[in-house]
Design a protein around this motif. Structure first.
Motif, short mmCIF file in Angstrom:
data_model
loop_
_atom_site.label_atom_id
_atom_site.label_comp_id
_atom_site.label_asym_id
_atom_site.label_seq_id
_atom_site.Cartn_x
_atom_site.Cartn_y
_atom_site.Cartn_z
N MET A 1 44.92 42.21 34.08
CA MET A 1 45.26 40.86 33.52
C MET A 1 44.38 39.81 34.20
O MET A 1 44.46 39.62 35.42
CB MET A 1 46.73 40.56 33.82
N ALA A 2 43.58 39.13 33.41
CA ALA A 2 42.55 38.24 33.94
C ALA A 2 43.10 37.12 34.82
O ALA A 2 42.50 36.76 35.83
CB ALA A 2 41.75 37.66 32.78
N GLU A 3 44.26 36.56 34.44
CA GLU A 3 44.75 35.37 35.16
C GLU A 3 45.81 35.69 36.21
O GLU A 3 46.42 34.78 36.76
CB GLU A 3 45.29 34.33 34.16
N CYS A 4 46.03 36.96 36.48
CA CYS A 4 47.11 37.33 37.42
C CYS A 4 46.58 37.30 38.86
O CYS A 4 45.62 38.00 39.19
CB CYS A 4 47.63 38.72 37.06
N ILE A 5 47.26 36.52 39.72
CA ILE A 5 46.75 36.40 41.10
C ILE A 5 46.83 37.73 41.85
O ILE A 5 45.96 38.01 42.68
CB ILE A 5 47.45 35.29 41.93
N PHE A 6 47.83 38.54 41.58
CA PHE A 6 47.93 39.81 42.30
C PHE A 6 46.86 40.80 41.81
O PHE A 6 46.29 41.54 42.63
CB PHE A 6 49.34 40.40 42.18
N CYS A 7 46.54 40.80 40.51
CA CYS A 7 45.42 41.62 40.02
C CYS A 7 44.13 41.16 40.69
O CYS A 7 43.27 41.98 41.04
CB CYS A 7 45.30 41.54 38.50
N LYS A 8 43.99 39.84 40.89
CA LYS A 8 42.78 39.32 41.54
C LYS A 8 42.71 39.73 43.00
O LYS A 8 41.62 39.99 43.53
CB LYS A 8 42.72 37.79 41.41
N GLU B 1 48.23 48.97 38.50
CA GLU B 1 48.23 48.63 37.08
C GLU B 1 49.12 47.39 36.89
O GLU B 1 50.19 47.32 37.51
CB GLU B 1 48.84 49.82 36.35
N HIS B 2 48.71 46.45 36.06
CA HIS B 2 49.52 45.25 35.86
C HIS B 2 50.78 45.55 35.05
O HIS B 2 50.71 46.02 33.92
CB HIS B 2 48.72 44.15 35.15
N HIS B 3 51.93 45.27 35.65
CA HIS B 3 53.22 45.32 34.94
C HIS B 3 53.99 44.09 35.34
O HIS B 3 54.11 43.79 36.54
CB HIS B 3 54.04 46.56 35.36
N MET C 1 54.30 37.01 38.17
CA MET C 1 54.69 37.93 37.10
C MET C 1 53.86 39.24 37.11
O MET C 1 53.47 39.74 36.06
CB MET C 1 54.61 37.20 35.75
N HIS C 2 53.61 39.74 38.29
CA HIS C 2 53.11 41.11 38.50
C HIS C 2 54.16 41.73 39.41
O HIS C 2 54.33 41.27 40.55
CB HIS C 2 51.71 41.05 39.14
N ALA C 3 54.86 42.74 38.90
CA ALA C 3 56.00 43.31 39.64
C ALA C 3 55.61 43.61 41.09
O ALA C 3 54.51 44.11 41.35
CB ALA C 3 56.47 44.59 38.96
ZN ZN Z 1 48.61 41.57 37.66
#
Ligand code: ZN
Ligand code: 5GP
Length: 139
Positions: free
Chosen positions: A1-8, A45-47, A96-98
């Protein structure tokens, strides 16, 4: 997810202090800890919700969370730890990243959960249990 801080944070695009990583999960220090050492364990993985995380990943999150909890006790000389997960904004989920919180706890750390204990009316608990069980059978 491009805008998710935890994915970043996983991707190394924004800083995060890593505690652990494997093929399924990533763990890093919470930026605003309840106590020092407060760690977040997340699926790679983004959830958004814990409910869509595959079983192997969810199981890994729990095991890694517990292992980190034990490491917190050994490393920081704390007495115990809480595992906490907020699923949905009404439950307190802000990112909103579990994520599973691993929170080191001390007998005199000054933090208390605002935990209440309501009472069921006669028959109410059984009715509620039936409703929940009926929906558990859906999928
Ligand atoms: Zn995420
Ligand atoms: P929630 O309220 O969604 O269960 O918890 C979100 C947690 O993420 C909070 O404890 C907050 O301090 C932490 N957090 C929010 N933004 C960042 C960030 O950019 N970096 C790190 N390391 N933690 C963050």
């Amino acid at each position: 997810m491009a805008e998710c801080i935890f994915c970043k944070i996983i991707a190394g695009e924004i800083p995060g202090i890593k505690i652990y990583e494997d093929d399924l999960v990533f763990a890093f220090l919470d930026i605003g800890p309840i106590n020092p050492g407060h760690t977040l364990v997340i699926p790679k993985e983004h959830h958004q919700s814990s409910s869509t995380i595959p079983e192997a990943t969810a199981g890994r999150m729990f095991k890694v969370g517990s292992r980190i909890g034990v490491a917190l006790k050994r490393a920081l000389d704390c007495d115990a730890f809480n595992l906490h997960l907020a699923d949905g904004s009404a439950a307190g989920q802000v990112v909103m990243h579990a994520h599973l919180h691993v929170i080191p706890r001390g007998v005199e750390d000054g933090f208390r959960w605002n935990w209440r204990q309501l009472k069921y009316q006669d028959g109410e608990a059984g009715e509620i249990a039936e409703k929940i069980i009926a929906k558990l059978k859906v999928d």
